[in-house]
Design a protein around this motif. Sequence first.
Motif, short mmCIF file in Angstrom:
data_model
loop_
_atom_site.label_atom_id
_atom_site.label_comp_id
_atom_site.label_asym_id
_atom_site.label_seq_id
_atom_site.Cartn_x
_atom_site.Cartn_y
_atom_site.Cartn_z
N GLU A 273 -34.69 54.56 37.48
CA GLU A 273 -35.47 55.23 36.45
C GLU A 273 -36.45 54.25 35.81
OE1 GLU A 273 -34.86 58.20 32.61
OE2 GLU A 273 -33.14 57.59 33.83
N ARG A 276 -39.42 53.75 38.20
CA ARG A 276 -40.30 54.92 38.30
C ARG A 276 -41.06 55.19 37.01
NH1 ARG A 276 -41.39 56.23 43.44
NH2 ARG A 276 -39.60 55.57 44.65
N CYS A 277 -40.43 54.95 35.86
CA CYS A 277 -41.00 55.38 34.59
C CYS A 277 -41.76 54.30 33.84
CB CYS A 277 -39.89 55.92 33.68
SG CYS A 277 -39.05 57.36 34.34
N PRO A 324 -39.41 57.35 28.42
CA PRO A 324 -40.32 58.42 28.84
C PRO A 324 -39.61 59.76 28.90
CG PRO A 324 -40.53 56.50 30.26
CD PRO A 324 -39.33 56.27 29.39
N VAL A 328 -40.65 62.94 33.77
CA VAL A 328 -41.15 61.83 34.59
C VAL A 328 -40.12 61.45 35.65
CG1 VAL A 328 -41.91 59.43 34.54
CG2 VAL A 328 -42.55 60.97 32.68
N PHE A 329 -38.86 61.50 35.28
CA PHE A 329 -37.78 61.19 36.21
C PHE A 329 -36.65 62.18 35.93
CE2 PHE A 329 -34.13 58.92 37.94
CZ PHE A 329 -34.65 58.35 39.09
#
Length: 686
Positions: A273, A276-277, A324, A328-329
């Motif tokens: 996470e 990715r974020c 986030p 987003v994830f």
Amino acid sequence: MGPRRRERRAGAVQSTNDSSALSKRSLAARGYVQDPYAALLIPGAARRAPLIHRGYYVRARAVRHYVCAFLEQTGAPHAAPRAQILSLGAGFDSLYFRLKTAGRLARAAVWEVDFPDVARRKAERIGETPELCALTGPFQRGKPASALYFESVDYRILGLDLRQLQRVDEALGAAGLDPASPTLLLAEAVLTYLEPESAAALIAWAARRFTNALFVVYEQMRPQDAFGQFMLQHFRQLNSPLHGLERFPDVEAQRRRFLQAGWTACGAVDMNEFYRCFLPAEERRRVENIEPFDEFEEWHLKCAHYFILAASRGDTFSHILVFPPSEVFPRVNPALPSGVFPASVVTSEGQGPNLKRYGHASVLLSPDVIVSAGGFGDQEGRHCRVSQFHLFSRDCDSEWKGSQIRSCGTGVQWDGRLYHTMTRLSESQVLVLGGRLSPVCPALGVLQLQFCKSEDNRTEDLKVTITKAGRKDDSILSCWRHSATEVSCQNQEYLFVYGGRSVVEPVLSDWHFLHVETMTWVQIPVEGEAPEARHSHSASTWQGGALIAGGLGASEEPLNSVFFLRPISCGFLWESVDIQPPITPRYSHTAHVLNGKLLLVGGVWIHSSSFPGVTVINLTTGLSSEYQIDTTYVPWPLMLHNHTSILLPEEQQLLLLGGGGNCFSFGTYFNPHVVTLDLSSLSAGQ
């Protein structure tokens, strides 16, 4: 625990610092991070694997994120008093020198604490390195009885045992640490090496001691699944066991741990996470293109088993904990299990080491004969690309037995490929497509395997001859992690080869049709909107077409889409299969169709904290359900990725062969046994 055992354990923990320091040096040398000081602090050199680099990179970026956020909050000209960074178990980390060079310590100072031997060696290294002394400015060495080994105007190194909190508290106070000043505490892979009582005391002490603080922790979690069990075993073998993971197995448990210890607010995410974020897409692309890479399963599993946590004391830093939005994830919670598939070991004798492999391919030659080839595994006690063929056959007493197939002297030799496909042409012929020798070297050419029995017709004496099939210059398939599925069009049989990746393209969306009878590539019209590019997906034959499920897409993102390549009068048509509830995005799984149901077996997913079993999709209604795998009678761990599976529809059984992977720095794991799943509960009427 006795004093001697405690000393041995402390020595083992200190050795993890030396290994970590070399990994950080290698990370900087390859250009993942800008850190010219790692090489100055750490003598010697070690070239780490790309998987290790990625793991240490995301760790470095996570810590950097919070260090920068803390300094931005406390670095305003009017801010007073000056900010403090207290790095616990700092080892040979170069944080101070990087911050000093960047001009971030004008209103801040750094304190480091580690075992006395580590602190002494680091202080000596700095003192004998002119480039480092130039940054610290004038410094003093501590007196022999003092815990303070190094002191400059904005940098102090202390040698202390974090289990002795009273001494830690007194020594830090004597070294000028002000409990009233804004303080950032860092603990990278530190708390987990402490006994739970010592770790709890340290967390509570910090909450009491500092009224305006941010505590950032990076360490392991998720001990229950196969990767987690192998991780625990690795650290036990190093005599530095991970403590507290059973009590605090996930990010929610870790959050509660800090809140209950007196911290005002707390947030935590796993490293998938965070990656990715928190990292821009262009930065992720830069990192993903630094080195050839093909260990996606282990990368995602490693990130799923580490977290970054930030806990605040007081109100100053609470906004730093904002993460986030979930879109987003998105986190996915698979539906509650609809049932259980019991697992059991098929055989523990005769299998030998030859099926301890992953990235291989397997094919059912006849109802009682399975052949596996290629992959990376254990061959005669050595980990390498496997050249031996493995035969798994069933005798007249319905007992399965494993053996090695000998290759005939004539013909082509097996080239050691992995992530290829194997397709049965007859009870004696198999077609091999694609694969790779390394992430920069595809296995070119189509191979045909011809199996023949001995004169006495004994299956266990099967021999294989390898020949090149197709044109000599056939370079259509310079890919791997693709799929090859038997389809039919206008009463002609074809192999539908789809997706994968290559040296040039990290993910492919193209497809090819191989006419089986003539062994030639042909053009067949395909209508409809094509699926997005993917590799490591599954492909199953159904109603003359192909079902494509999951896979790893662009930007290394797991997918949950399912498509059906449906035969039509003029060729084929792509159709999206609507599934409810939507399945969890996954890849590196296997798939089969049984009684009108698509079974997705194992794999890797990153959007759920659970671990995959078998997802069952009713192809008539589109309804999906989850089934757990009961491993009560199977030696644990059982890693269900990079494996193969063979469906025995008459027996309502699924055989799982091989699987495993290179598990970060913990070593390589191979599933040791062939395992069968009992699918009898999945009757046609369900």
